[in-house]
Design a protein around this motif. Structure first.
Motif, short mmCIF file in Angstrom:
data_model
loop_
_atom_site.label_atom_id
_atom_site.label_comp_id
_atom_site.label_asym_id
_atom_site.label_seq_id
_atom_site.Cartn_x
_atom_site.Cartn_y
_atom_site.Cartn_z
N UNK B 213 35.82 -8.90 -68.99
CA UNK B 213 35.75 -8.83 -67.00
C UNK B 213 34.26 -8.97 -66.55
N UNK B 214 33.36 -8.37 -67.06
CA UNK B 214 32.16 -7.59 -66.73
C UNK B 214 31.55 -9.27 -66.32
N UNK B 215 31.16 -9.69 -67.87
CA UNK B 215 30.83 -11.34 -67.59
C UNK B 215 31.61 -11.98 -66.65
N UNK B 216 32.83 -12.28 -66.54
CA UNK B 216 33.08 -12.67 -66.17
C UNK B 216 33.30 -12.87 -64.25
N UNK B 217 33.07 -11.32 -64.35
CA UNK B 217 32.01 -10.91 -62.70
C UNK B 217 30.78 -11.67 -62.40
N UNK B 218 30.06 -11.58 -63.66
CA UNK B 218 28.45 -12.20 -63.59
C UNK B 218 28.57 -13.46 -63.50
N UNK B 219 29.86 -13.86 -63.89
CA UNK B 219 29.25 -15.49 -63.96
C UNK B 219 30.39 -16.46 -62.66
N UNK B 220 31.59 -15.73 -62.33
CA UNK B 220 31.66 -16.16 -60.34
C UNK B 220 31.61 -15.46 -59.75
N UNK B 221 30.50 -14.48 -59.52
CA UNK B 221 30.57 -13.26 -58.47
C UNK B 221 31.67 -12.97 -57.50
N UNK B 233 38.44 -15.55 -59.80
CA UNK B 233 37.85 -15.30 -60.62
C UNK B 233 38.00 -17.36 -62.43
N UNK B 234 39.59 -16.86 -62.53
CA UNK B 234 39.91 -17.47 -63.46
C UNK B 234 39.90 -19.53 -62.78
N UNK B 235 40.61 -18.54 -62.04
CA UNK B 235 40.28 -21.00 -61.29
C UNK B 235 39.37 -21.01 -61.01
N UNK B 236 37.65 -19.99 -61.45
CA UNK B 236 36.61 -20.60 -61.32
C UNK B 236 36.53 -20.85 -62.08
N UNK B 237 36.90 -20.84 -63.27
CA UNK B 237 35.99 -20.64 -64.93
C UNK B 237 36.75 -21.97 -65.11
N UNK B 238 38.12 -22.19 -64.90
CA UNK B 238 39.04 -23.42 -65.46
C UNK B 238 38.30 -24.31 -64.61
N UNK B 239 37.72 -24.45 -63.05
CA UNK B 239 37.24 -25.56 -62.70
C UNK B 239 35.76 -25.42 -63.85
N UNK B 240 34.65 -24.79 -63.63
CA UNK B 240 34.04 -25.02 -64.90
C UNK B 240 33.97 -26.20 -65.39
N UNK B 241 35.28 -25.24 -67.15
CA UNK B 241 35.60 -26.00 -67.75
C UNK B 241 36.00 -27.35 -67.14
N UNK B 242 37.10 -27.61 -66.04
CA UNK B 242 37.27 -29.05 -66.08
C UNK B 242 35.31 -29.81 -66.06
N UNK B 243 34.88 -29.86 -65.63
CA UNK B 243 33.86 -30.05 -65.08
C UNK B 243 33.07 -30.08 -66.71
N UNK B 244 33.20 -29.78 -67.76
CA UNK B 244 33.25 -29.78 -68.61
C UNK B 244 33.73 -31.17 -69.90
N UNK B 245 34.54 -31.72 -69.57
CA UNK B 245 35.78 -32.40 -69.13
C UNK B 245 36.88 -31.63 -70.12
N UNK B 246 37.51 -30.11 -69.75
CA UNK B 246 38.18 -30.11 -70.72
C UNK B 246 39.39 -30.45 -69.78
N UNK B 247 41.12 -31.08 -70.46
CA UNK B 247 41.56 -31.38 -70.10
C UNK B 247 42.83 -30.88 -69.74
N UNK B 248 42.51 -29.66 -70.68
CA UNK B 248 43.59 -28.42 -71.44
C UNK B 248 43.41 -26.70 -71.68
N UNK B 249 44.19 -25.30 -71.28
CA UNK B 249 44.10 -24.38 -71.87
C UNK B 249 44.63 -23.99 -73.27
N UNK B 250 44.62 -23.00 -73.35
CA UNK B 250 44.84 -22.62 -74.80
C UNK B 250 45.33 -20.79 -74.11
N UNK B 251 46.21 -20.31 -75.57
CA UNK B 251 46.73 -19.36 -75.59
C UNK B 251 47.11 -18.75 -76.20
#
Lengths: 473, 473, 473
Positions: B213-221, B233-251
């Motif tokens: 979670x701390x890393x997540x905070x650092x990465x997203x502000x 923060x999760x929304x923000x990371x999803x956006x970054x992943x999409x910018x690197x081609x991601x079309x999917x999430x996995x759980x």
């Protein structure tokens, strides 16, 4: 671009030449046997009134949840398929337009029983020689509609044409049975009988449960607010159903849970139920007790008891709220027959006059629970592969999983369980073909003789259903 | 004594001549289609750096838990196989010696997919013509090592040689995606994309959850100690992943449990989770709520949601303590999709923009739960046979159990889900062969036409994967 | 009307000509291998005393719960089949009359393993050439009875004729093993060994549990009212059993539940158990702890541990009260191996000297739980298809579900698990044929080589059983 519609004479048989040849021989002897349909959901008014069906879409799409659930799963709105809304809100009424949706999406049924059933209806019932496609959709639609107005397509004519010796419909305990009453003396009452389905008055979680009890009181004159009056009212309705041909009852609970409470506990539980304050656990316990009560009444009056557990009804709440019951959103769940049935079986399992037919949506129970139970308890028999499993693969899995432990003679032949009247011949045809295929495999592997296979093909196609549902009198 | 290594052109087809002939015809049309690999675990640094692989043992044994779990089950120590210990303790470093273990125990893989995959790699990727055995083990080892240093065996060259059109890797939510960033503009970024896997920050029982979670905070502000900041923060990371081609999430949760709590309850639960004092039940509820949150974000941003439930991770505690994750001691358990998914489906199941792909390790759910769910809900599709079931028998059971209720078009083609890069062509080859075999069976039993089978072979091998994962743009 | 009784040489093989030809080749090489029967329930007094069997009905019907459960399920009373009542009440004693029931109802076994086993016994053991039917029933009966009095049909002669290299019987922990003692030095003690089955003194819910503990104390001189004395008594009995040939223990609990309590908790639980006031949950916990204790003792003394969970014993209470145990009313239920075995496996799962063989009645666990567990833990092996699944279809499902994840070498060959001595050759014959059939299928689909299939046929028919049960010394 249209393609020929041709039902291959060897369809559903194994491609192994030895097995196929024996399958053919066996099938030849049962293909034309009369149809016994001891469990289903056709509308008795069809046979009482003998009016013509009106329209292809109305007959073949709108009532068939196998069809519209597949379209819905692929993003087509139920409104666009003409499925009526509870609130009377607008839905598509252009039936030809809906028929086009079927034609354009017919490939979605590749590999499913719906394509088998529908192609059979198109070819054998209506005589089409081309596969349904966008180009011929309108022609199909009009030709079907035209045929439906002819004498040969009236419900009673189809009963005869389909060689249906017996057809059981299913009515709720408070149904007035007026359609069956109207059939009396017409001859068709020897063919079409009812089945007693009391869920609406034995399941406190049903919509309108309290109102249903009032109707039950009105119909029977019993005081249904006392436990004994309630049971007497049910006894009385069973008697009326028997007078309209019923030989069986049917129980569609979420689980197979049964109970055996003392009379005092039953009275206490019933009063909680009547108060409308039953918890989900108390409602489940009440249903459980009612299965045991129904078994007791079956010991008294000889009706065959069918238990159809395991559907989690109306899983998609939004579809349920908008469109109501039976809209393709019932989803199976696990069922525990071994523990759940024990209270009922401890009380009545060794009564020689009781017959209980078990069905399942949880195939993992076939070999683990159902075949061992049916291969032991004299009162238990196994119903055929049901609902989602009423299909070539489903039927094969059933035979492969059940036969070695239960044998063939603790099974009851086929049920079509359908409201799609025109598909009945096709469904029985699938069952007969798959049974012949399975028997042929046993013959080629020298596990039964060819002579035994012939006896069994007849039994599975015709005799066992008549005997299990006591239709032989 | 060495024996010829020969991949038979009819391998995995039925031995029935009619079926085999049709299988061949179908397979011919799909054998050379490009590979779509929308879910897997290859290392993105391979494609970013394009360095040569180093060593046969390091590439083919040490990272392959299918291989070393089998050896371990037969009493060979993981230390002797060179599996690194968490504490840095001594393990075998003589890679040739480890390679000999493979050669001496190759018979353990008889009848398993590992033997299919490895023989394909040896024959088709490295060109060996003899089966691996103790006598030729050293020769094998040196030849493989020599080839690995050649240009033709660099990762990007193999991507091209393997005809891989698309390859998705999987990264945690706090991954910096530097390897994918490095690929930008190289051309390979059109082929290799990432997938958003947030388990490390959504599952409070993960190791280092708080540090993550701390890393997540650092990465997203974002202020991840508030519920809304955490979600942002999760929304923000999803956006970054999409910018690197991601079309999917996995759980990859232990169960398919979902929840739909009020915002206030979410905040309360999150603060308990942050306190580090969540009970196992609260941790499970938090994961459940997070699946629903992720579905909500997928409705917003259009990412396809993959749910991979059912693994009981690290069942062998001693192996886990010594060797860590992914060491072959994850064991499947029962999964209840019907009740568990209902909260998520009640909230988002009818959203037309949502797509959820379900996987299972509990095959009893195929016909009972998954096919009925996918055959109804517009948002649901079924992922292919997964992990232990990514095998000829497993794939056949999948098609036999799923097709009649869900149809073909509620499935999504094949996933290889592998970290064994060299085995990717083999895995897709197995899937294509088995699908062609299944289709051929339907054709010979006159359940689909040969023309339909050709369309379906293409769809199952190529089209459905692209569409389901929205790779068509 | 009598029909020829002919065991086809290709029985149980696939009808596919390619597969059948390979099956034949493989079967030829294993058909005459000696029988290893490491788990069963034959009566050791037969081999100790070597007296003639008395009567067809007494030998072939009355002890065979597969036979009389099928008749009972079809409404034939157990009394009419001569099954002894606990209260000594009257049952049929006219054995010829009972034999006629078998002849008249032989068709009930169509498609079941009982028909395979019985026809083999009639044809191969007694030399009949006509199928049993009402017309020849009396002839059958007298001919069998006549043969039974001959030297060639004495138990030891049959052991030799059946080519039985090893036969394990099963005795309770408090059995005096007098029959095995009597065999010592006769030569037959090299063939017939015992197995240690302690359920009667480890399961507090067994009838006579307290009396059994007293016997245990008498036999061992230990103070079984203390936890350590109780464990020592068990150790001591295990030693006695080993002196009578035992290499294995057997545990038939309702579930696979195991526990790992502290010594203090064990002592507390044991004192509750001794008080006779254990709740069902405490009884279950005690059984669970005892499995772990037994695993610990196996680590000490090297005995192979067999776990046979999942039977819900005596489901039909009325039959149990009247006729007692093992009367065909044990019904399988679900089993959860993954969670239930973890305490035992956490404690002993990585001990290199431990061997645990797992069996199941819940086939859904094969691919989901058992194959993944056995394909990882060095101590675990999978026992063959068991009880209701000891049948052609059951064995095929086992191989199809287990092989890809566990491989062949984490399985242990065949067990007949029978008290029907005369059926032993038939049961092993079925297993060998089905294994050859399965291997032949893999060969024709190019998944294993023909050479590998030959090795495997030998291993599955003979070698693995000897090794798994440590019978090779």
């Amino acid at each position: 671009m249209s393609k020929p519609l041709h039902l291959h004479p060897d369809r559903l048989f194994s491609s192994d030449p030895t097995q196929r040849a024996i399958s053919r021989e066996l099938y030849k002897t049962v293909a034309n046997l009369p149809i016994i349909s001891p469990h289903g959901h056709t509308d008795p008014s069809w046979f009482a009134d003998n009016e013509c069906f009106q329209n292809a879409t109305e007959l073949l799409i709108i009532p068939d949840h196998y069809v519209f659930r597949m379209f819905y799963s692929q993003g087509i709105k139920l409104e666009d398929l003409g499925i009526p809304r509870i609130d009377g809100g607008e839905v598509e009424t252009d039936y030809l337009k809906i028929w086009h949706i079927l034609a354009e999406n017919f490939h979605l049924f590749h590999g499913t029983p719906s394509s088998i059933w529908m192609n059979f209806v198109f070819s054998e019932v209506f005589g089409f020689t081309e596969v349904l496609c966008p180009e011929n959709a309108e022609d199909y639609y009009h030709k079907i509609n035209a045929k439906l107005t002819s004498e040969a397509f009236r419900p009673r004519a189809l009963l005869e044409r389909f060689n249906i010796e017996l057809l059981a419909t299913t009515e709720g305990a408070t149904d007035d049975l007026k359609h069956h009453a109207k059939m009396k003396g017409t001859g068709v009452d020897n063919t079409v009988i009812t089945t007693f389905r009391p869920d609406d008055v034995t399941d406190p979680e049903r919509l309108s449960f309290m109102a249903n009890l009032e109707t039950l009181a009105d119909l029977t004159g019993e005081n249904v607010t006392s436990w004994s009056g309630y049971l007497n009212a049910l006894r009385s309705r069973r008697e009326v159903f028997r007078a309209h041909g019923a030989t069986a009852t049917d129980h569609g609970h979420p689980s197979a849970f049964t109970a055996d409470l003392s009379k005092a506990d039953c009275e206490k539980l019933f009063s909680i139920v009547l108060s409308g304050k039953a918890t989900p656990e108390q409602a489940e316990l009440f249903r459980a007790q009612m299965l045991t009560e129904m078994a007791g009444m079956s010991c008294e009056d000889g009706m065959v008891m069918q238990i159809h557990p395991g559907a989690r009804r109306n899983h998609n709440k939004k579809v349920f709220e908008r469109f109501g019951f039976d809209k393709g959103c019932d989803i199976p769940g696990r069922t525990n027959f071994v523990e759940d049935l024990q209270p009922l079986l401890s009380k009545f399992g060794t009564e020689s006059d009781l017959r209980v037919i078990l069905f399942t949506l949880d195939e993992s129970a076939y070999a683990r629970e159902l075949a061992p139970l049916a291969g032991h308890y004299p009162c238990l028999k196994l119903g055929p592969a049901w609902w989602f499993h009423d299909s070539p693969e489903g039927m094969l899995r059933y035979r492969h999983n059940v036969t070695e432990t239960a044998g063939f003679y603790n099974t009851v032949g086929f049920n079509d369980d359908t409201r799609a009247f025109l598909s009945i011949p096709s469904r029985h045809d699938v069952a007969r073909r798959i049974d012949c295929r399975f028997l042929a495999q046993l013959v080629t592997e020298h596990r039964i003789t060819e002579e035994a296979a012939h006896d069994l093909a007849y039994d599975l196609s015709y005799r066992l259903a008549k005997e299990a549902y006591q239709l032989t009198k």
